[in-house]
Every structure is written in structure tokens, then in C-alpha cells.
Design an enzyme around this catalytic site. Structure first.
Site, PDB file in Angstrom:
ATOM      1  N   SER A  52      97.357  25.429  52.895  1.00 44.34           N
ATOM      2  CA  SER A  52      96.491  25.853  53.992  1.00 44.34           C
ATOM      3  C   SER A  52      97.404  26.801  54.920  1.00 44.34           C
ATOM      4  O   SER A  52      98.499  26.213  55.294  1.00 44.34           O
ATOM      5  CB  SER A  52      95.628  25.161  54.540  1.00 44.34           C
ATOM      6  OG  SER A  52      94.514  25.733  55.176  1.00 44.34           O
ATOM      7  N   GLU A  53      96.900  28.080  55.143  1.00 42.07           N
ATOM      8  CA  GLU A  53      97.827  28.696  56.223  1.00 42.07           C
ATOM      9  C   GLU A  53      97.860  28.253  57.445  1.00 42.07           C
ATOM     10  O   GLU A  53      98.933  28.661  58.216  1.00 42.07           O
ATOM     11  CB  GLU A  53      97.221  30.277  56.377  1.00 42.07           C
ATOM     12  CG  GLU A  53      95.760  30.156  56.972  1.00 42.07           C
ATOM     13  CD  GLU A  53      94.944  31.661  56.775  1.00 42.07           C
ATOM     14  OE1 GLU A  53      95.437  32.251  55.895  1.00 42.07           O
ATOM     15  OE2 GLU A  53      94.269  31.744  57.554  1.00 42.07           O
ATOM     16  N   ASN A  54      97.014  27.237  57.967  1.00 39.89           N
ATOM     17  CA  ASN A  54      97.364  26.701  59.225  1.00 39.89           C
ATOM     18  C   ASN A  54      98.036  25.418  59.231  1.00 39.89           C
ATOM     19  O   ASN A  54      98.011  24.779  60.082  1.00 39.89           O
ATOM     20  CB  ASN A  54      95.786  26.320  59.570  1.00 39.89           C
ATOM     21  CG  ASN A  54      94.843  25.438  58.939  1.00 39.89           C
ATOM     22  OD1 ASN A  54      95.255  25.469  57.536  1.00 39.89           O
ATOM     23  ND2 ASN A  54      93.915  24.762  59.424  1.00 39.89           N
ATOM     24  N   GLY A  55      98.882  25.505  58.081  1.00 36.63           N
ATOM     25  CA  GLY A  55      99.897  24.327  58.068  1.00 36.63           C
ATOM     26  C   GLY A  55      99.798  23.140  57.201  1.00 36.63           C
ATOM     27  O   GLY A  55     100.486  22.127  57.303  1.00 36.63           O
ATOM     28  N   ALA A  94     103.966  27.733  57.787  1.00 37.95           N
ATOM     29  CA  ALA A  94     103.044  27.826  56.723  1.00 37.95           C
ATOM     30  C   ALA A  94     103.063  29.245  56.237  1.00 37.95           C
ATOM     31  O   ALA A  94     103.084  29.292  55.069  1.00 37.95           O
ATOM     32  CB  ALA A  94     101.548  27.410  57.325  1.00 37.95           C
TER      33      ALA A  94
END
Lengths: 224, 240
Positions: A52-55, A94
């Protein structure tokens, strides 16, 4: 499925069909909207690592009220669970994972996909502002780009088109498209109808498509 | 050792001046909602806000309130439209009317510009947004047969941070996906103020191996009081 036509596949089924493309060992990023639903339909017996792009690296199904972690959400800001092997990184890392080409498949929604692999998903017609989020990073850098979308707009206009009229997210990157009417491959010959929704005929799908579809002689129904 | 622990959010943000450039982390969790609320009470204007998104409603932090009050001059963000066109935000209404300045940045480019700003790197090349309208006017350069765009680092006067644990030196530990932009904004801003969920401990009370942000970056700390005085996250987008 808001247009007045016979039903195609529902959102869960489209997500399930898309998730069947994920191969053992892949790292997959799911965008917001229908793509998120893929996380509840991962093919059994394959290890799929969700990024996920938020880590989050290695998240699991959506959380329930019982296993909710107030601090942990996916790209759609929905609470998710973490797999035992999960790790958490900061936002720049990320995206370093994305930009360096380590995502095997990115699944995004779109307003339009063109037969040359261009797609548009961040800015609506007539708007000054847009919502890019992580879509341009994923589109430019993932090894494969899968699009999940309704086959037509609410007004019945085709979303699979010859050329995009909306501002592009990235040129020439889409590899597969999953809609309520079928599964499509995007490549050098254009758009190929690979599988069709039950109850639909190729000429009916073509009539709702803005680009010429290539139809193989033996066309399967969508396989789950 | 300097005392960095403040007893109130209002006191901690009192000297933020008009015209300040402020980084605000948060992607759902990880947003400094208490410091933002204090900044809203404080009155500073002509602010430049660097954040993932401008937010839609006040439960997503006070950026929408600052925007609605006309106190934000410019937003640098990966969203300049609201997620749902049927639900316009304070920001999207002003932006569509041409009444507020904004710079729309792909999210990974935004994160890397912030990271670069904290790492002493003035600019970098990225393949993201090549072939789109966001590439217009930017330097293009080919490396190993692929085209890249030049993007410039971002720094800020302030970062408002949200941490899980802290010690009085300012060392911070984040939890879950609330980490998101916090570590990189802590390094890219000249002055960092953190709100902290757990009781702030003496130095030695945190394992140095587990510290995410060194206290060298953090100037002020405020412990978040229990609700309703303190603002705590409620569940986001829970399935019904």
C-alpha cells in the site's frame, strides 16, 4: 451498472476475476475503489504480498470491528489487517518500492482506457483540479498495469476508447482491463476480448466499446 | 537539556507567523489534528500547506477549516479535487473558482521531493508523469533509454507531527500506517512540533534501535490529553 442494459458482472466478481491473474510471489498494489475488493479474493495457494502506498508491505483482508487497528489503513483509508510477515515503511520508501519497479501488478480504476494502452483516471472533463494520488507513480513504474472499471459511463458512453480525450495518467502502460462485460488484453494489436460476461455476445460488447475489439475464434466466458 | 515538552497545543504553535510554509503529515492516521486545531485557533494566515490531500471535512483535521477561513495561500498536494465530485470540499470549491493557489504533484514525487528536501538533495529525476500534462515545462532527460523529469526538493518552515511515543529529547516512534509522511517531513522542515499519543518518557525510556525520528529534528512536544479535550482518531471508512 447504472445504465439500462442487461446485467454484467458485479463488482465483487470483477475483483475476483482480476485477482486470479496474481501469480505466486507477486507484490501487488491495489488502488482505491473496486481494486481494493481484490484483497478479499486472493487466489488460494499463492503467496501474494499486498503493498500500500502509505507504507504497508504485507497487509491482509479488511479489518472487522473486532480486529480493528485504529492506526492502520490501506490506500483507500479503510482499516486493514496485517499479515504476520508485514513490515511498515514511511511514505517515501513506499514509493521508492513502486518507482524502482518492484511492484509486479498495479490495479487501478480509470475513466478511460485507449487501445494504445494510454489511460486517464485523475481529472474529469471541465475541472481545474484533479486527484492523482499515487496513480501516476504506479502507472509509470509497475511491471503490469491492470484496470478495473465499469464498461461504460453512467450516461452509457464507452470507457474503452480509440484515444483518450481526458488528460492521461500515463501513456501506453495498460496491460489488462476487467469490466462488467469481460476481460480485455491491451497490446500491440489493440484491445483483445479474452473472456466475456455470461449472457453477452461479442457484438453487444463491441457496440458499447469505442475501439475495435479483436475477438478470438474461441471465446470463453469469464472464468473464476 | 532543553525542555521541549509543552503543556498546551496553543502554546506550542503560538509563534507560527503569517506566511509560514507548513508540512502536515497524515494519510487518515498520522495527522497532527490537535496541532492543526491549535493553528486554526491561533490565526496565522497566508500559509502554504504541504500535505497529501487537503481533506474534505473537519474530522480529517483542520486544513479544511483553515482553507474555508481564507488563511491558506497555497496548497502543495497530490489532490486538488475532492474524492467525490458530488461532495466538494472547501478547497476544491475555491480552487475551481480560481481563488486559491495550488501545485498538484503525483504522490510519490511529493514524498520524494520532501525526502530530498530533508536529505540535502536539491532536485532529482523521476520517470513519473512523463507524457502527461504535468510534465509540461519541466526539464526532460534520458538515462539508459528512459525519459525522466527533473523535480525539485521541498522544504518547510514548520512540520506538525503526530507520534505514538516520544521521550523528552524529542525522539519519536510511530505506529502502524500513521508513520506515512511523519519521518520525512520531520527532516525536511526547519522547526518540528509533535503531538504524542503515549506519555512522554525520560531519555532512556525508548529503545534507540526502535526510534524512527531522532530528537535532533524535534523542537516541541505536546502529550495529547484524553478525549474530549484531545482529538483522537475515530475508525475510518469502516464496513457496515
Amino acid at each position: 451498472m447504472t445504465t439500462k442494459r442487461k446485467p454484467g458482472l458485479d463488482r465483487e466478481t470483477i475483483a475476483m476475476r482480476c485477482a486470479r491473474e496474481f501469480q505466486d510471489g507477486w507484490m501487488v498494489n491495489l488502488g482505491i475503489g473496486i481494486p481494493t475488493l481484490c484483497s478479499n479474493h486472493l487466489p488460494e495457494g499463492r503467496e501474494i504480498i499486498l503493498h500500500s502506498e502509505n507504507g504497508l508491505i504485507g497487509y491482509g483482508p479488511l479489518a472487522t470491528r473486532e480486529d480493528l487497528d485504529i492506526h492502520t489503513v490501506n490506500a483507500g483509508v479503510q482499516h486493514v489487517t496485517l499479515m504476520p510477515y508485514a513490515a511498515i515503511v514511511h511514505h517515501a520508501d513506499a514509493f521508492a518500492i513502486i518507482r524502482s519497479g518492484k511492484i509486479d501488478a498495479s490495479v487501478l480504476g480509470a475513466y478511460q482506457v485507449a487501445e494504445n494502452g494510454d489511460f486517464a483516471n485523475w481529472k474529469r472533463a471541465g475541472m481545474r483540479g484533479g486527484g492523482i494520488g499515487g496513480a501516476m507513480d504506479l502507472a509509470a513504474c509497475a511491471k503490469r498495469l491492470f484496470i478495473i472499471m465499469e464498461h461504460t459511463t453512467r450516461e452509457g458512453e464507452p470507457r474503452l476508447v480509440r484515444r483518450c480525450t481526458l488528460p492521461l495518467t500515463a501513456p501506453g502502460v495498460v496491460t489488462m482491463v476487467f469490466t462488467d462485460l469481460g476481460v480485455f488484453e491491451v497490446g500491440p494489436p489493440g484491445i483483445t476480448l479474452k473472456e466475456i460476461a455470461p449472457g453477452w455476445k461479442p457484438d453487444e460488447v463491441q457496440a458499447l466499446t469505442g475501439a475495435r475489439l479483436h475477438v478470438p475464434p474461441h471465446l470463453d466466458e469469464v472464468r473464476l | 537539556m532543553r525542555n521541549k515538552v509543552y503543556s498546551s497545543f496553543d502554546e506550542a504553535v503560538a509563534d507560527i507567523p503569517d506566511g509560514a510554509v507548513i508540512m502536515v503529515p497524515g494519510f487518515g492516521p498520522g495527522m497532527p489534528k490537535n496541532l492543526l486545531a491549535a493553528l486554526h485557533r491561533q490565526g496565522a494566515k497566508a500559509l502554504t500547506i504541504i500535505a497529501n490531500a487537503p481533506g474534505t471535512t473537519a474530522d480529517q483535521g483542520a486544513i479544511p477549516l483553515l482553507v474555508a477561513d481564507g488563511r491558506v495561500r497555497k496548497l502543495i498536494s497530490s489532490f486538488t479535487a475532492s474524492a467525490h465530485p458530488s461532495r466538494p470540499s472547501a478547497f476544491s470549491e475555491l480552487y475551481e473558482a480560481g481563488k486559491i493557489d495550488a501545485e498538484l504533484v503525483p504522490q510519490g514525487t511529493l514524498a520524494e521531493r520532501i525526502r530530498a528536501g530533508g536529505a540535502g538533495i536539491p532536485a532529482f529525476y523521476t520517470p513519473v508523469a512523463v507524457g502527461t500534462e504535468l510534465a509540461q515545462g519541466k526539464e526532460h532527460r534520458v538515462f539508459n533509454g528512459r525519459t525522466y523529469l527533473l523535480e525539485h526538493a521541498l522544504t518547510a518552515d514548520y512540520a506538525l507531527l503526530r507520534a505514538w511515543k516520544a521521550d523528552t529529547f524529542g525522539n519519536l516512534v510511530y505506529v502502524g500506517s500513521a508513520r506515512n509522511y511523519n519521518p520525512i517531513m520531520a527532516m525536511a522542515a526547519r522547526f518540528c512540533i509533535a503531538e504524542v499519543e503515549e506519555p512522554i518518557v525520560e531519555p532512556g525510556g525508548l529503545d534507540p534501535n526502535q526510534v524512527h525520528t531522532s530528537g535532533i529534528f524535534v523542537r516541541r512536544l505536546v502529550r495529547i490529553p484524553p478525549p474530549p479535550e484531545g482529538i483522537w482518531d475515530e475508525p475510518y471508512n469502516m464496513p457496515t
